[in-house]
Every structure is written in C-alpha cells, then in structure tokens.
Enzyme design. Sequence first.
Site, short mmCIF file in Angstrom:
data_model
loop_
_atom_site.label_atom_id
_atom_site.label_comp_id
_atom_site.label_asym_id
_atom_site.label_seq_id
_atom_site.Cartn_x
_atom_site.Cartn_y
_atom_site.Cartn_z
N TYR A 30 0.84 -1.20 0.00
CA TYR A 30 0.00 0.00 0.00
C TYR A 30 0.87 1.25 0.00
O TYR A 30 0.46 2.30 -0.48
CB TYR A 30 -0.96 -0.01 1.20
CG TYR A 30 -2.14 0.91 1.03
CD1 TYR A 30 -2.99 0.79 -0.07
CD2 TYR A 30 -2.42 1.90 1.96
CE1 TYR A 30 -4.08 1.63 -0.23
CE2 TYR A 30 -3.51 2.74 1.82
CZ TYR A 30 -4.34 2.60 0.72
OH TYR A 30 -5.41 3.45 0.56
N LYS A 54 -3.64 8.43 3.28
CA LYS A 54 -4.96 8.13 3.84
C LYS A 54 -5.01 8.44 5.34
O LYS A 54 -6.07 8.82 5.87
CB LYS A 54 -5.32 6.66 3.60
CG LYS A 54 -5.61 6.34 2.14
CD LYS A 54 -6.89 7.00 1.64
CE LYS A 54 -7.28 6.47 0.26
NZ LYS A 54 -8.52 7.09 -0.24
#
Length: 275
Positions: free
Chosen positions: A176, A183
Amino acid sequence: MAQDTRPTDPLPRVWDPDSRVGDMLKGKRGLVVGVANADSIAYGCAVKLRAFGAELAVTYLNEKAEKHVRPLAEALQASIIAPLDVQEPGQLEALFEHITNRWGRLDFVIHSIAFAPRADLHGRVVDCSAEGFAQAMHVSCWSFLRMAKLAEPLMTGGGVLATMSYYGADKVVGNYNMMGPVKAALEASVRYVAAELGEKGIRAFAVSPGPLKTRAASGIAHFDELVAMATERAPARRLVDIAEVGRVVAFLVGGASSGMTGDTIYVDAGLHNVA
C-alpha cells in the site's frame, strides 16, 4: 400473490431492492465524486443514495471518462452531470457554482477519489518523490478539505461530508506504500473538519472498505495477494461489495446517524479487528 412494492417509475437498469424500505433520503441533494465505471465505490454509493430517494449530482474526470460515466449518471436520473478534475485550477469552484445556481443548497458530499503516481506508489515510502507525494496529497486529501470549504455555505441546514479511506491508514499493509500516510492524513482531516464544522450541523466521516476490485485498486502492486489475504483473514471470510459500502454511506447521510461525526467507519467484513 404478493403485492409488488417497487416504485411505479423504477430507475432504468439500476432499480435497487433497498428502495422497498422507503424514501428515507427523499428531499436530500448531494454530490458524488469519483464515479469511473459500474464497479467503482462511488457508483455503489450513488446507486444506494438514489435508491433511498436522494437527488444526485455526479461528476466524471474528463472527456475520455464521460462516455463511461454519463450513461450511469443518466440511469440514476442525476440532475447535474459535470466534469471534475481536482488538479485543474478552478474546475472544482466552477462545479460548486453550478450546484449553487441549480440547487442553492447541498445536503451531502461523497468524496471517493485518490491518486498516486505509479512510480511512487510502487516504491518504498522513504523513496517517494516530493512531487509524487504532493500530487497524492492534493488529489486524495486536500481536495476533500477544499470540497468541505465550498460545501459549507451551501449546508445551511447541516449536512454530511464522507470520504473513502483504507485500513492501510492505521496499519502497515504490504504494497500500500505511500497511500498509507496519505490516507492517514485524510482520516485526520475528517476529524478536524468534524470539529470545525460541527456547530453548523455539518458532520464528517471516513468510510474504510476492505479491498475491492476497482480500477483504482488495480494500481496497487500485487493487489490479488492483498485480496486473497483479506478473504482469508476477515472473520466473514469474504470481501465486501460496493453495495454494502453504499448502504453504510446512505445510513451516514440519513438522520439515523445524527449522533455520529468524525469517525472512521469500517466496512470490511471485520478485517480490521484481526491482528
């Protein structure tokens, strides 16, 4: 024979069985940003919001995307269908001016866009470029803050701002990479927006689905491995789908969630609870 309780004028191709429960969002008007195709999370949200009675404004990224998005928006009977690339100066402001002229108010905004340059996304976080990190933050996080700013004067009776996050904001998730810090910043932004706009009745949420097979997710390296891991580890032993995410978003937009704000809401079949 059981009575057919579907609407007399069902939505073409997107009639949804959830519309049987009543128009709990009837009279609400909202903006959905991020519809790319019928598999996108934003589309799942739009279908549910419309099924529950909301009137929608739907955006598409550019001319190339319009041919995929416009038929979906028209099937949802969207009142406003407009281009939006948050990296194009003035385009976001023009969209909100259009909404102001057409509706004069806004009840909710669904922000479901994110981007990171492939080279930066596929490398280590410590190796990402300043330019790539800034671009990812601009599209994925700052645009949410800007939408909140532009929506504020239109939400005179209160409203809801919702954005899409991921478990990688809270825990390190393999591959990720740079989107984890981005995020995390988005979730922190939600908390600050909730605190700053709360006295005006404006609530803010981050919705955190499990991995979903969307076009955006395909940019993550070894995404199939991430999906397999999630399916194996989640207590429900499955992935969620965009309809399940959409139902949660509809709940947050509706009055039943009036006592909630600033939260990250997980819709991941329980994956975030498993170490």
